[in-house]
Design an enzyme around this catalytic site. Structure first.
Site, short mmCIF file in Angstrom:
data_model
loop_
_atom_site.label_atom_id
_atom_site.label_comp_id
_atom_site.label_asym_id
_atom_site.label_seq_id
_atom_site.Cartn_x
_atom_site.Cartn_y
_atom_site.Cartn_z
N HIS A 47 1.97 -6.80 -4.08
CA HIS A 47 3.14 -7.27 -3.32
C HIS A 47 4.22 -7.79 -4.26
O HIS A 47 5.41 -7.54 -4.06
CB HIS A 47 2.75 -8.42 -2.38
N VAL A 92 -1.02 -1.20 -8.12
CA VAL A 92 -1.35 -2.23 -9.13
C VAL A 92 -2.86 -2.45 -9.08
O VAL A 92 -3.44 -2.57 -7.99
CB VAL A 92 -0.59 -3.54 -8.86
N GLY A 149 3.98 0.09 -1.13
CA GLY A 149 3.02 0.38 -2.20
C GLY A 149 2.41 1.76 -2.03
O GLY A 149 2.04 2.16 -0.92
N GLN A 201 0.69 5.97 4.56
CA GLN A 201 1.68 5.10 5.22
C GLN A 201 3.09 5.41 4.71
O GLN A 201 4.04 5.48 5.49
CB GLN A 201 1.32 3.64 4.97
N SER A 208 -5.27 -6.93 -0.15
CA SER A 208 -5.53 -8.23 0.50
C SER A 208 -6.97 -8.28 1.00
O SER A 208 -7.54 -9.35 1.16
CB SER A 208 -4.57 -8.44 1.67
O1 PAF Z 1 1.30 -2.17 4.37
C1 PAF Z 1 1.38 -3.15 5.14
O2 PAF Z 1 1.18 -4.31 4.76
C2 PAF Z 1 1.70 -2.92 6.60
O3 PAF Z 1 1.13 -1.75 7.07
C3 PAF Z 1 3.23 -2.96 6.90
C4 PAF Z 1 3.95 -1.81 6.20
C5 PAF Z 1 3.80 -4.28 6.47
C6 PAF Z 1 3.46 -2.79 8.41
O4 PAF Z 1 2.86 -3.81 9.14
#
Ligand code: PAF
Length: 283
Positions: free
Chosen positions: A37, A177, A148, A154, A187
């Site tokens: 992040h 990373v 990421g 995604q 996470s």
């Molecule tokens: O990758 C994430 O943390 C989530 O899928 C996102 C893109 C914030 C959408 O809730």
């Protein structure tokens, strides 16, 4: 750094910077920040006048048997980390701000959501992601939004939404990373006990093995995915999937030609982990 809870407050903060001709970067997150992040925040900080980080554990992308309730949450820690990266606005809304009573719209991307995590977790997952990301883009109107590459599918889904709905934003995918031993930061790594944490490195080791084979000229998709499976199996891990897929439409790749996505998902102890490499055919 301002911590804002409402859409109206975020819009006002963005409007001010826009009026002065400034560029706006958005980093959408669900919190529980790690170096992955922070690398997105640094990329946003380096190229924008206003950096907005959203922190919202989006309930619609979790299935009924998934980890919504236990997903790690520590807003005070996250806020301190974001502030240290020079983030301007942390947008941390309550669920009712994002999904008020009567909310009735879902964005469904067809095709590329039918495979990999879409097949493994269910199509609701990417419906939830596509819908919340479209909302965040609509709220912030960033010039660039940062994601990421660990969540490679995604990124492809978000790019498709942006293209199909003509959203005026650039999507930037930042490199995965990794921990010093290669485990991709996530996470969800906090769910791993000591024993499983050691086994979990098999995902990245397997991908390394396949990349090394590709570098020596191996192109057969089965040979490449089997190389990953073998490393996982040696660690006692049964994958949900190990697949070589096209970077344009996620169709299966039987023979590596150019570049392709080698993606893996596996449950290791209490954690569901994903990882990927982009394999390049050696000439
Ligand atoms: O990758 C994430 O943390 C989530 O899928 C996102 C893109 C914030 C959408 O809730």
């Amino acid at each position: 750094m301002k911590i804002l809870r409402t859409i109206a407050e975020v819009r006002a903060a963005v409007r001010e910077v826009r009026a002065a001709g400034g560029a706006v970067g958005l980093v959408p997150t669900m919190g529980a920040f790690h170096e992955g992040h922070l690398s997105l925040m640094r990329a946003a900080r380096a190229h924008n006048d206003l950096v907005v980080v959203s922190l919202f554990v989006n309930p619609t992308q979790f299935g009924p048997t998934e980890d919504l309730a236990s997903y790690p949450r520590d807003e005070a820690r996250d806020a301190a980390l974001a502030e240290a990266e020079g983030v301007d606005v942390l947008f941390a809304p309550a669920p009712a701000e994002i999904y008020p009573d009567g909310f009735a719209t879902t964005i469904h991307v067809s095709g590329i959501t039918d495979v990999l995590d879409g097949a493994s977790r269910g199509t609701f997952h990417f419906d939830g992601v596509a819908t919340v990301v479209a909302k965040l883009l609509g709220i912030v109107h960033p010039d660039v939004a940062y994601f990421g590459q660990k969540d490679a599918q995604q990124v492809m889904v978000v790019r498709r939404v942006v293209r199909d709905l003509d959203l005026d934003v650039r999507i930037e995918a930042c490199p995965i990373v990794r921990e010093p031993d290669g485990l991709a930061m996530s996470s969800r790594n906090v769910y791993l006990d000591e024993h499983d944490r050691r086994r979990a490195v098999a995902l990245s080791r397997g991908l390394d093995r396949a990349s090394a084979l590709a570098a020596t000229g191996v192109r057969d998709g089965v040979v490449l995915t089997d190389a990953v499976r073998r490393v996982l199996s040696d660690a006692g891990i049964e994958p949900e999937y190990v697949e070589l897929r096209s970077l344009t439409d996620l169709s299966p790749v039987a023979e590596l030609d150019g570049e392709a996505l080698l993606a893996v998902a596996a449950r290791v102890g209490g954690a569901r982990l994903i990882d990927n490499h982009i394999l390049k055919a050696s000439s």
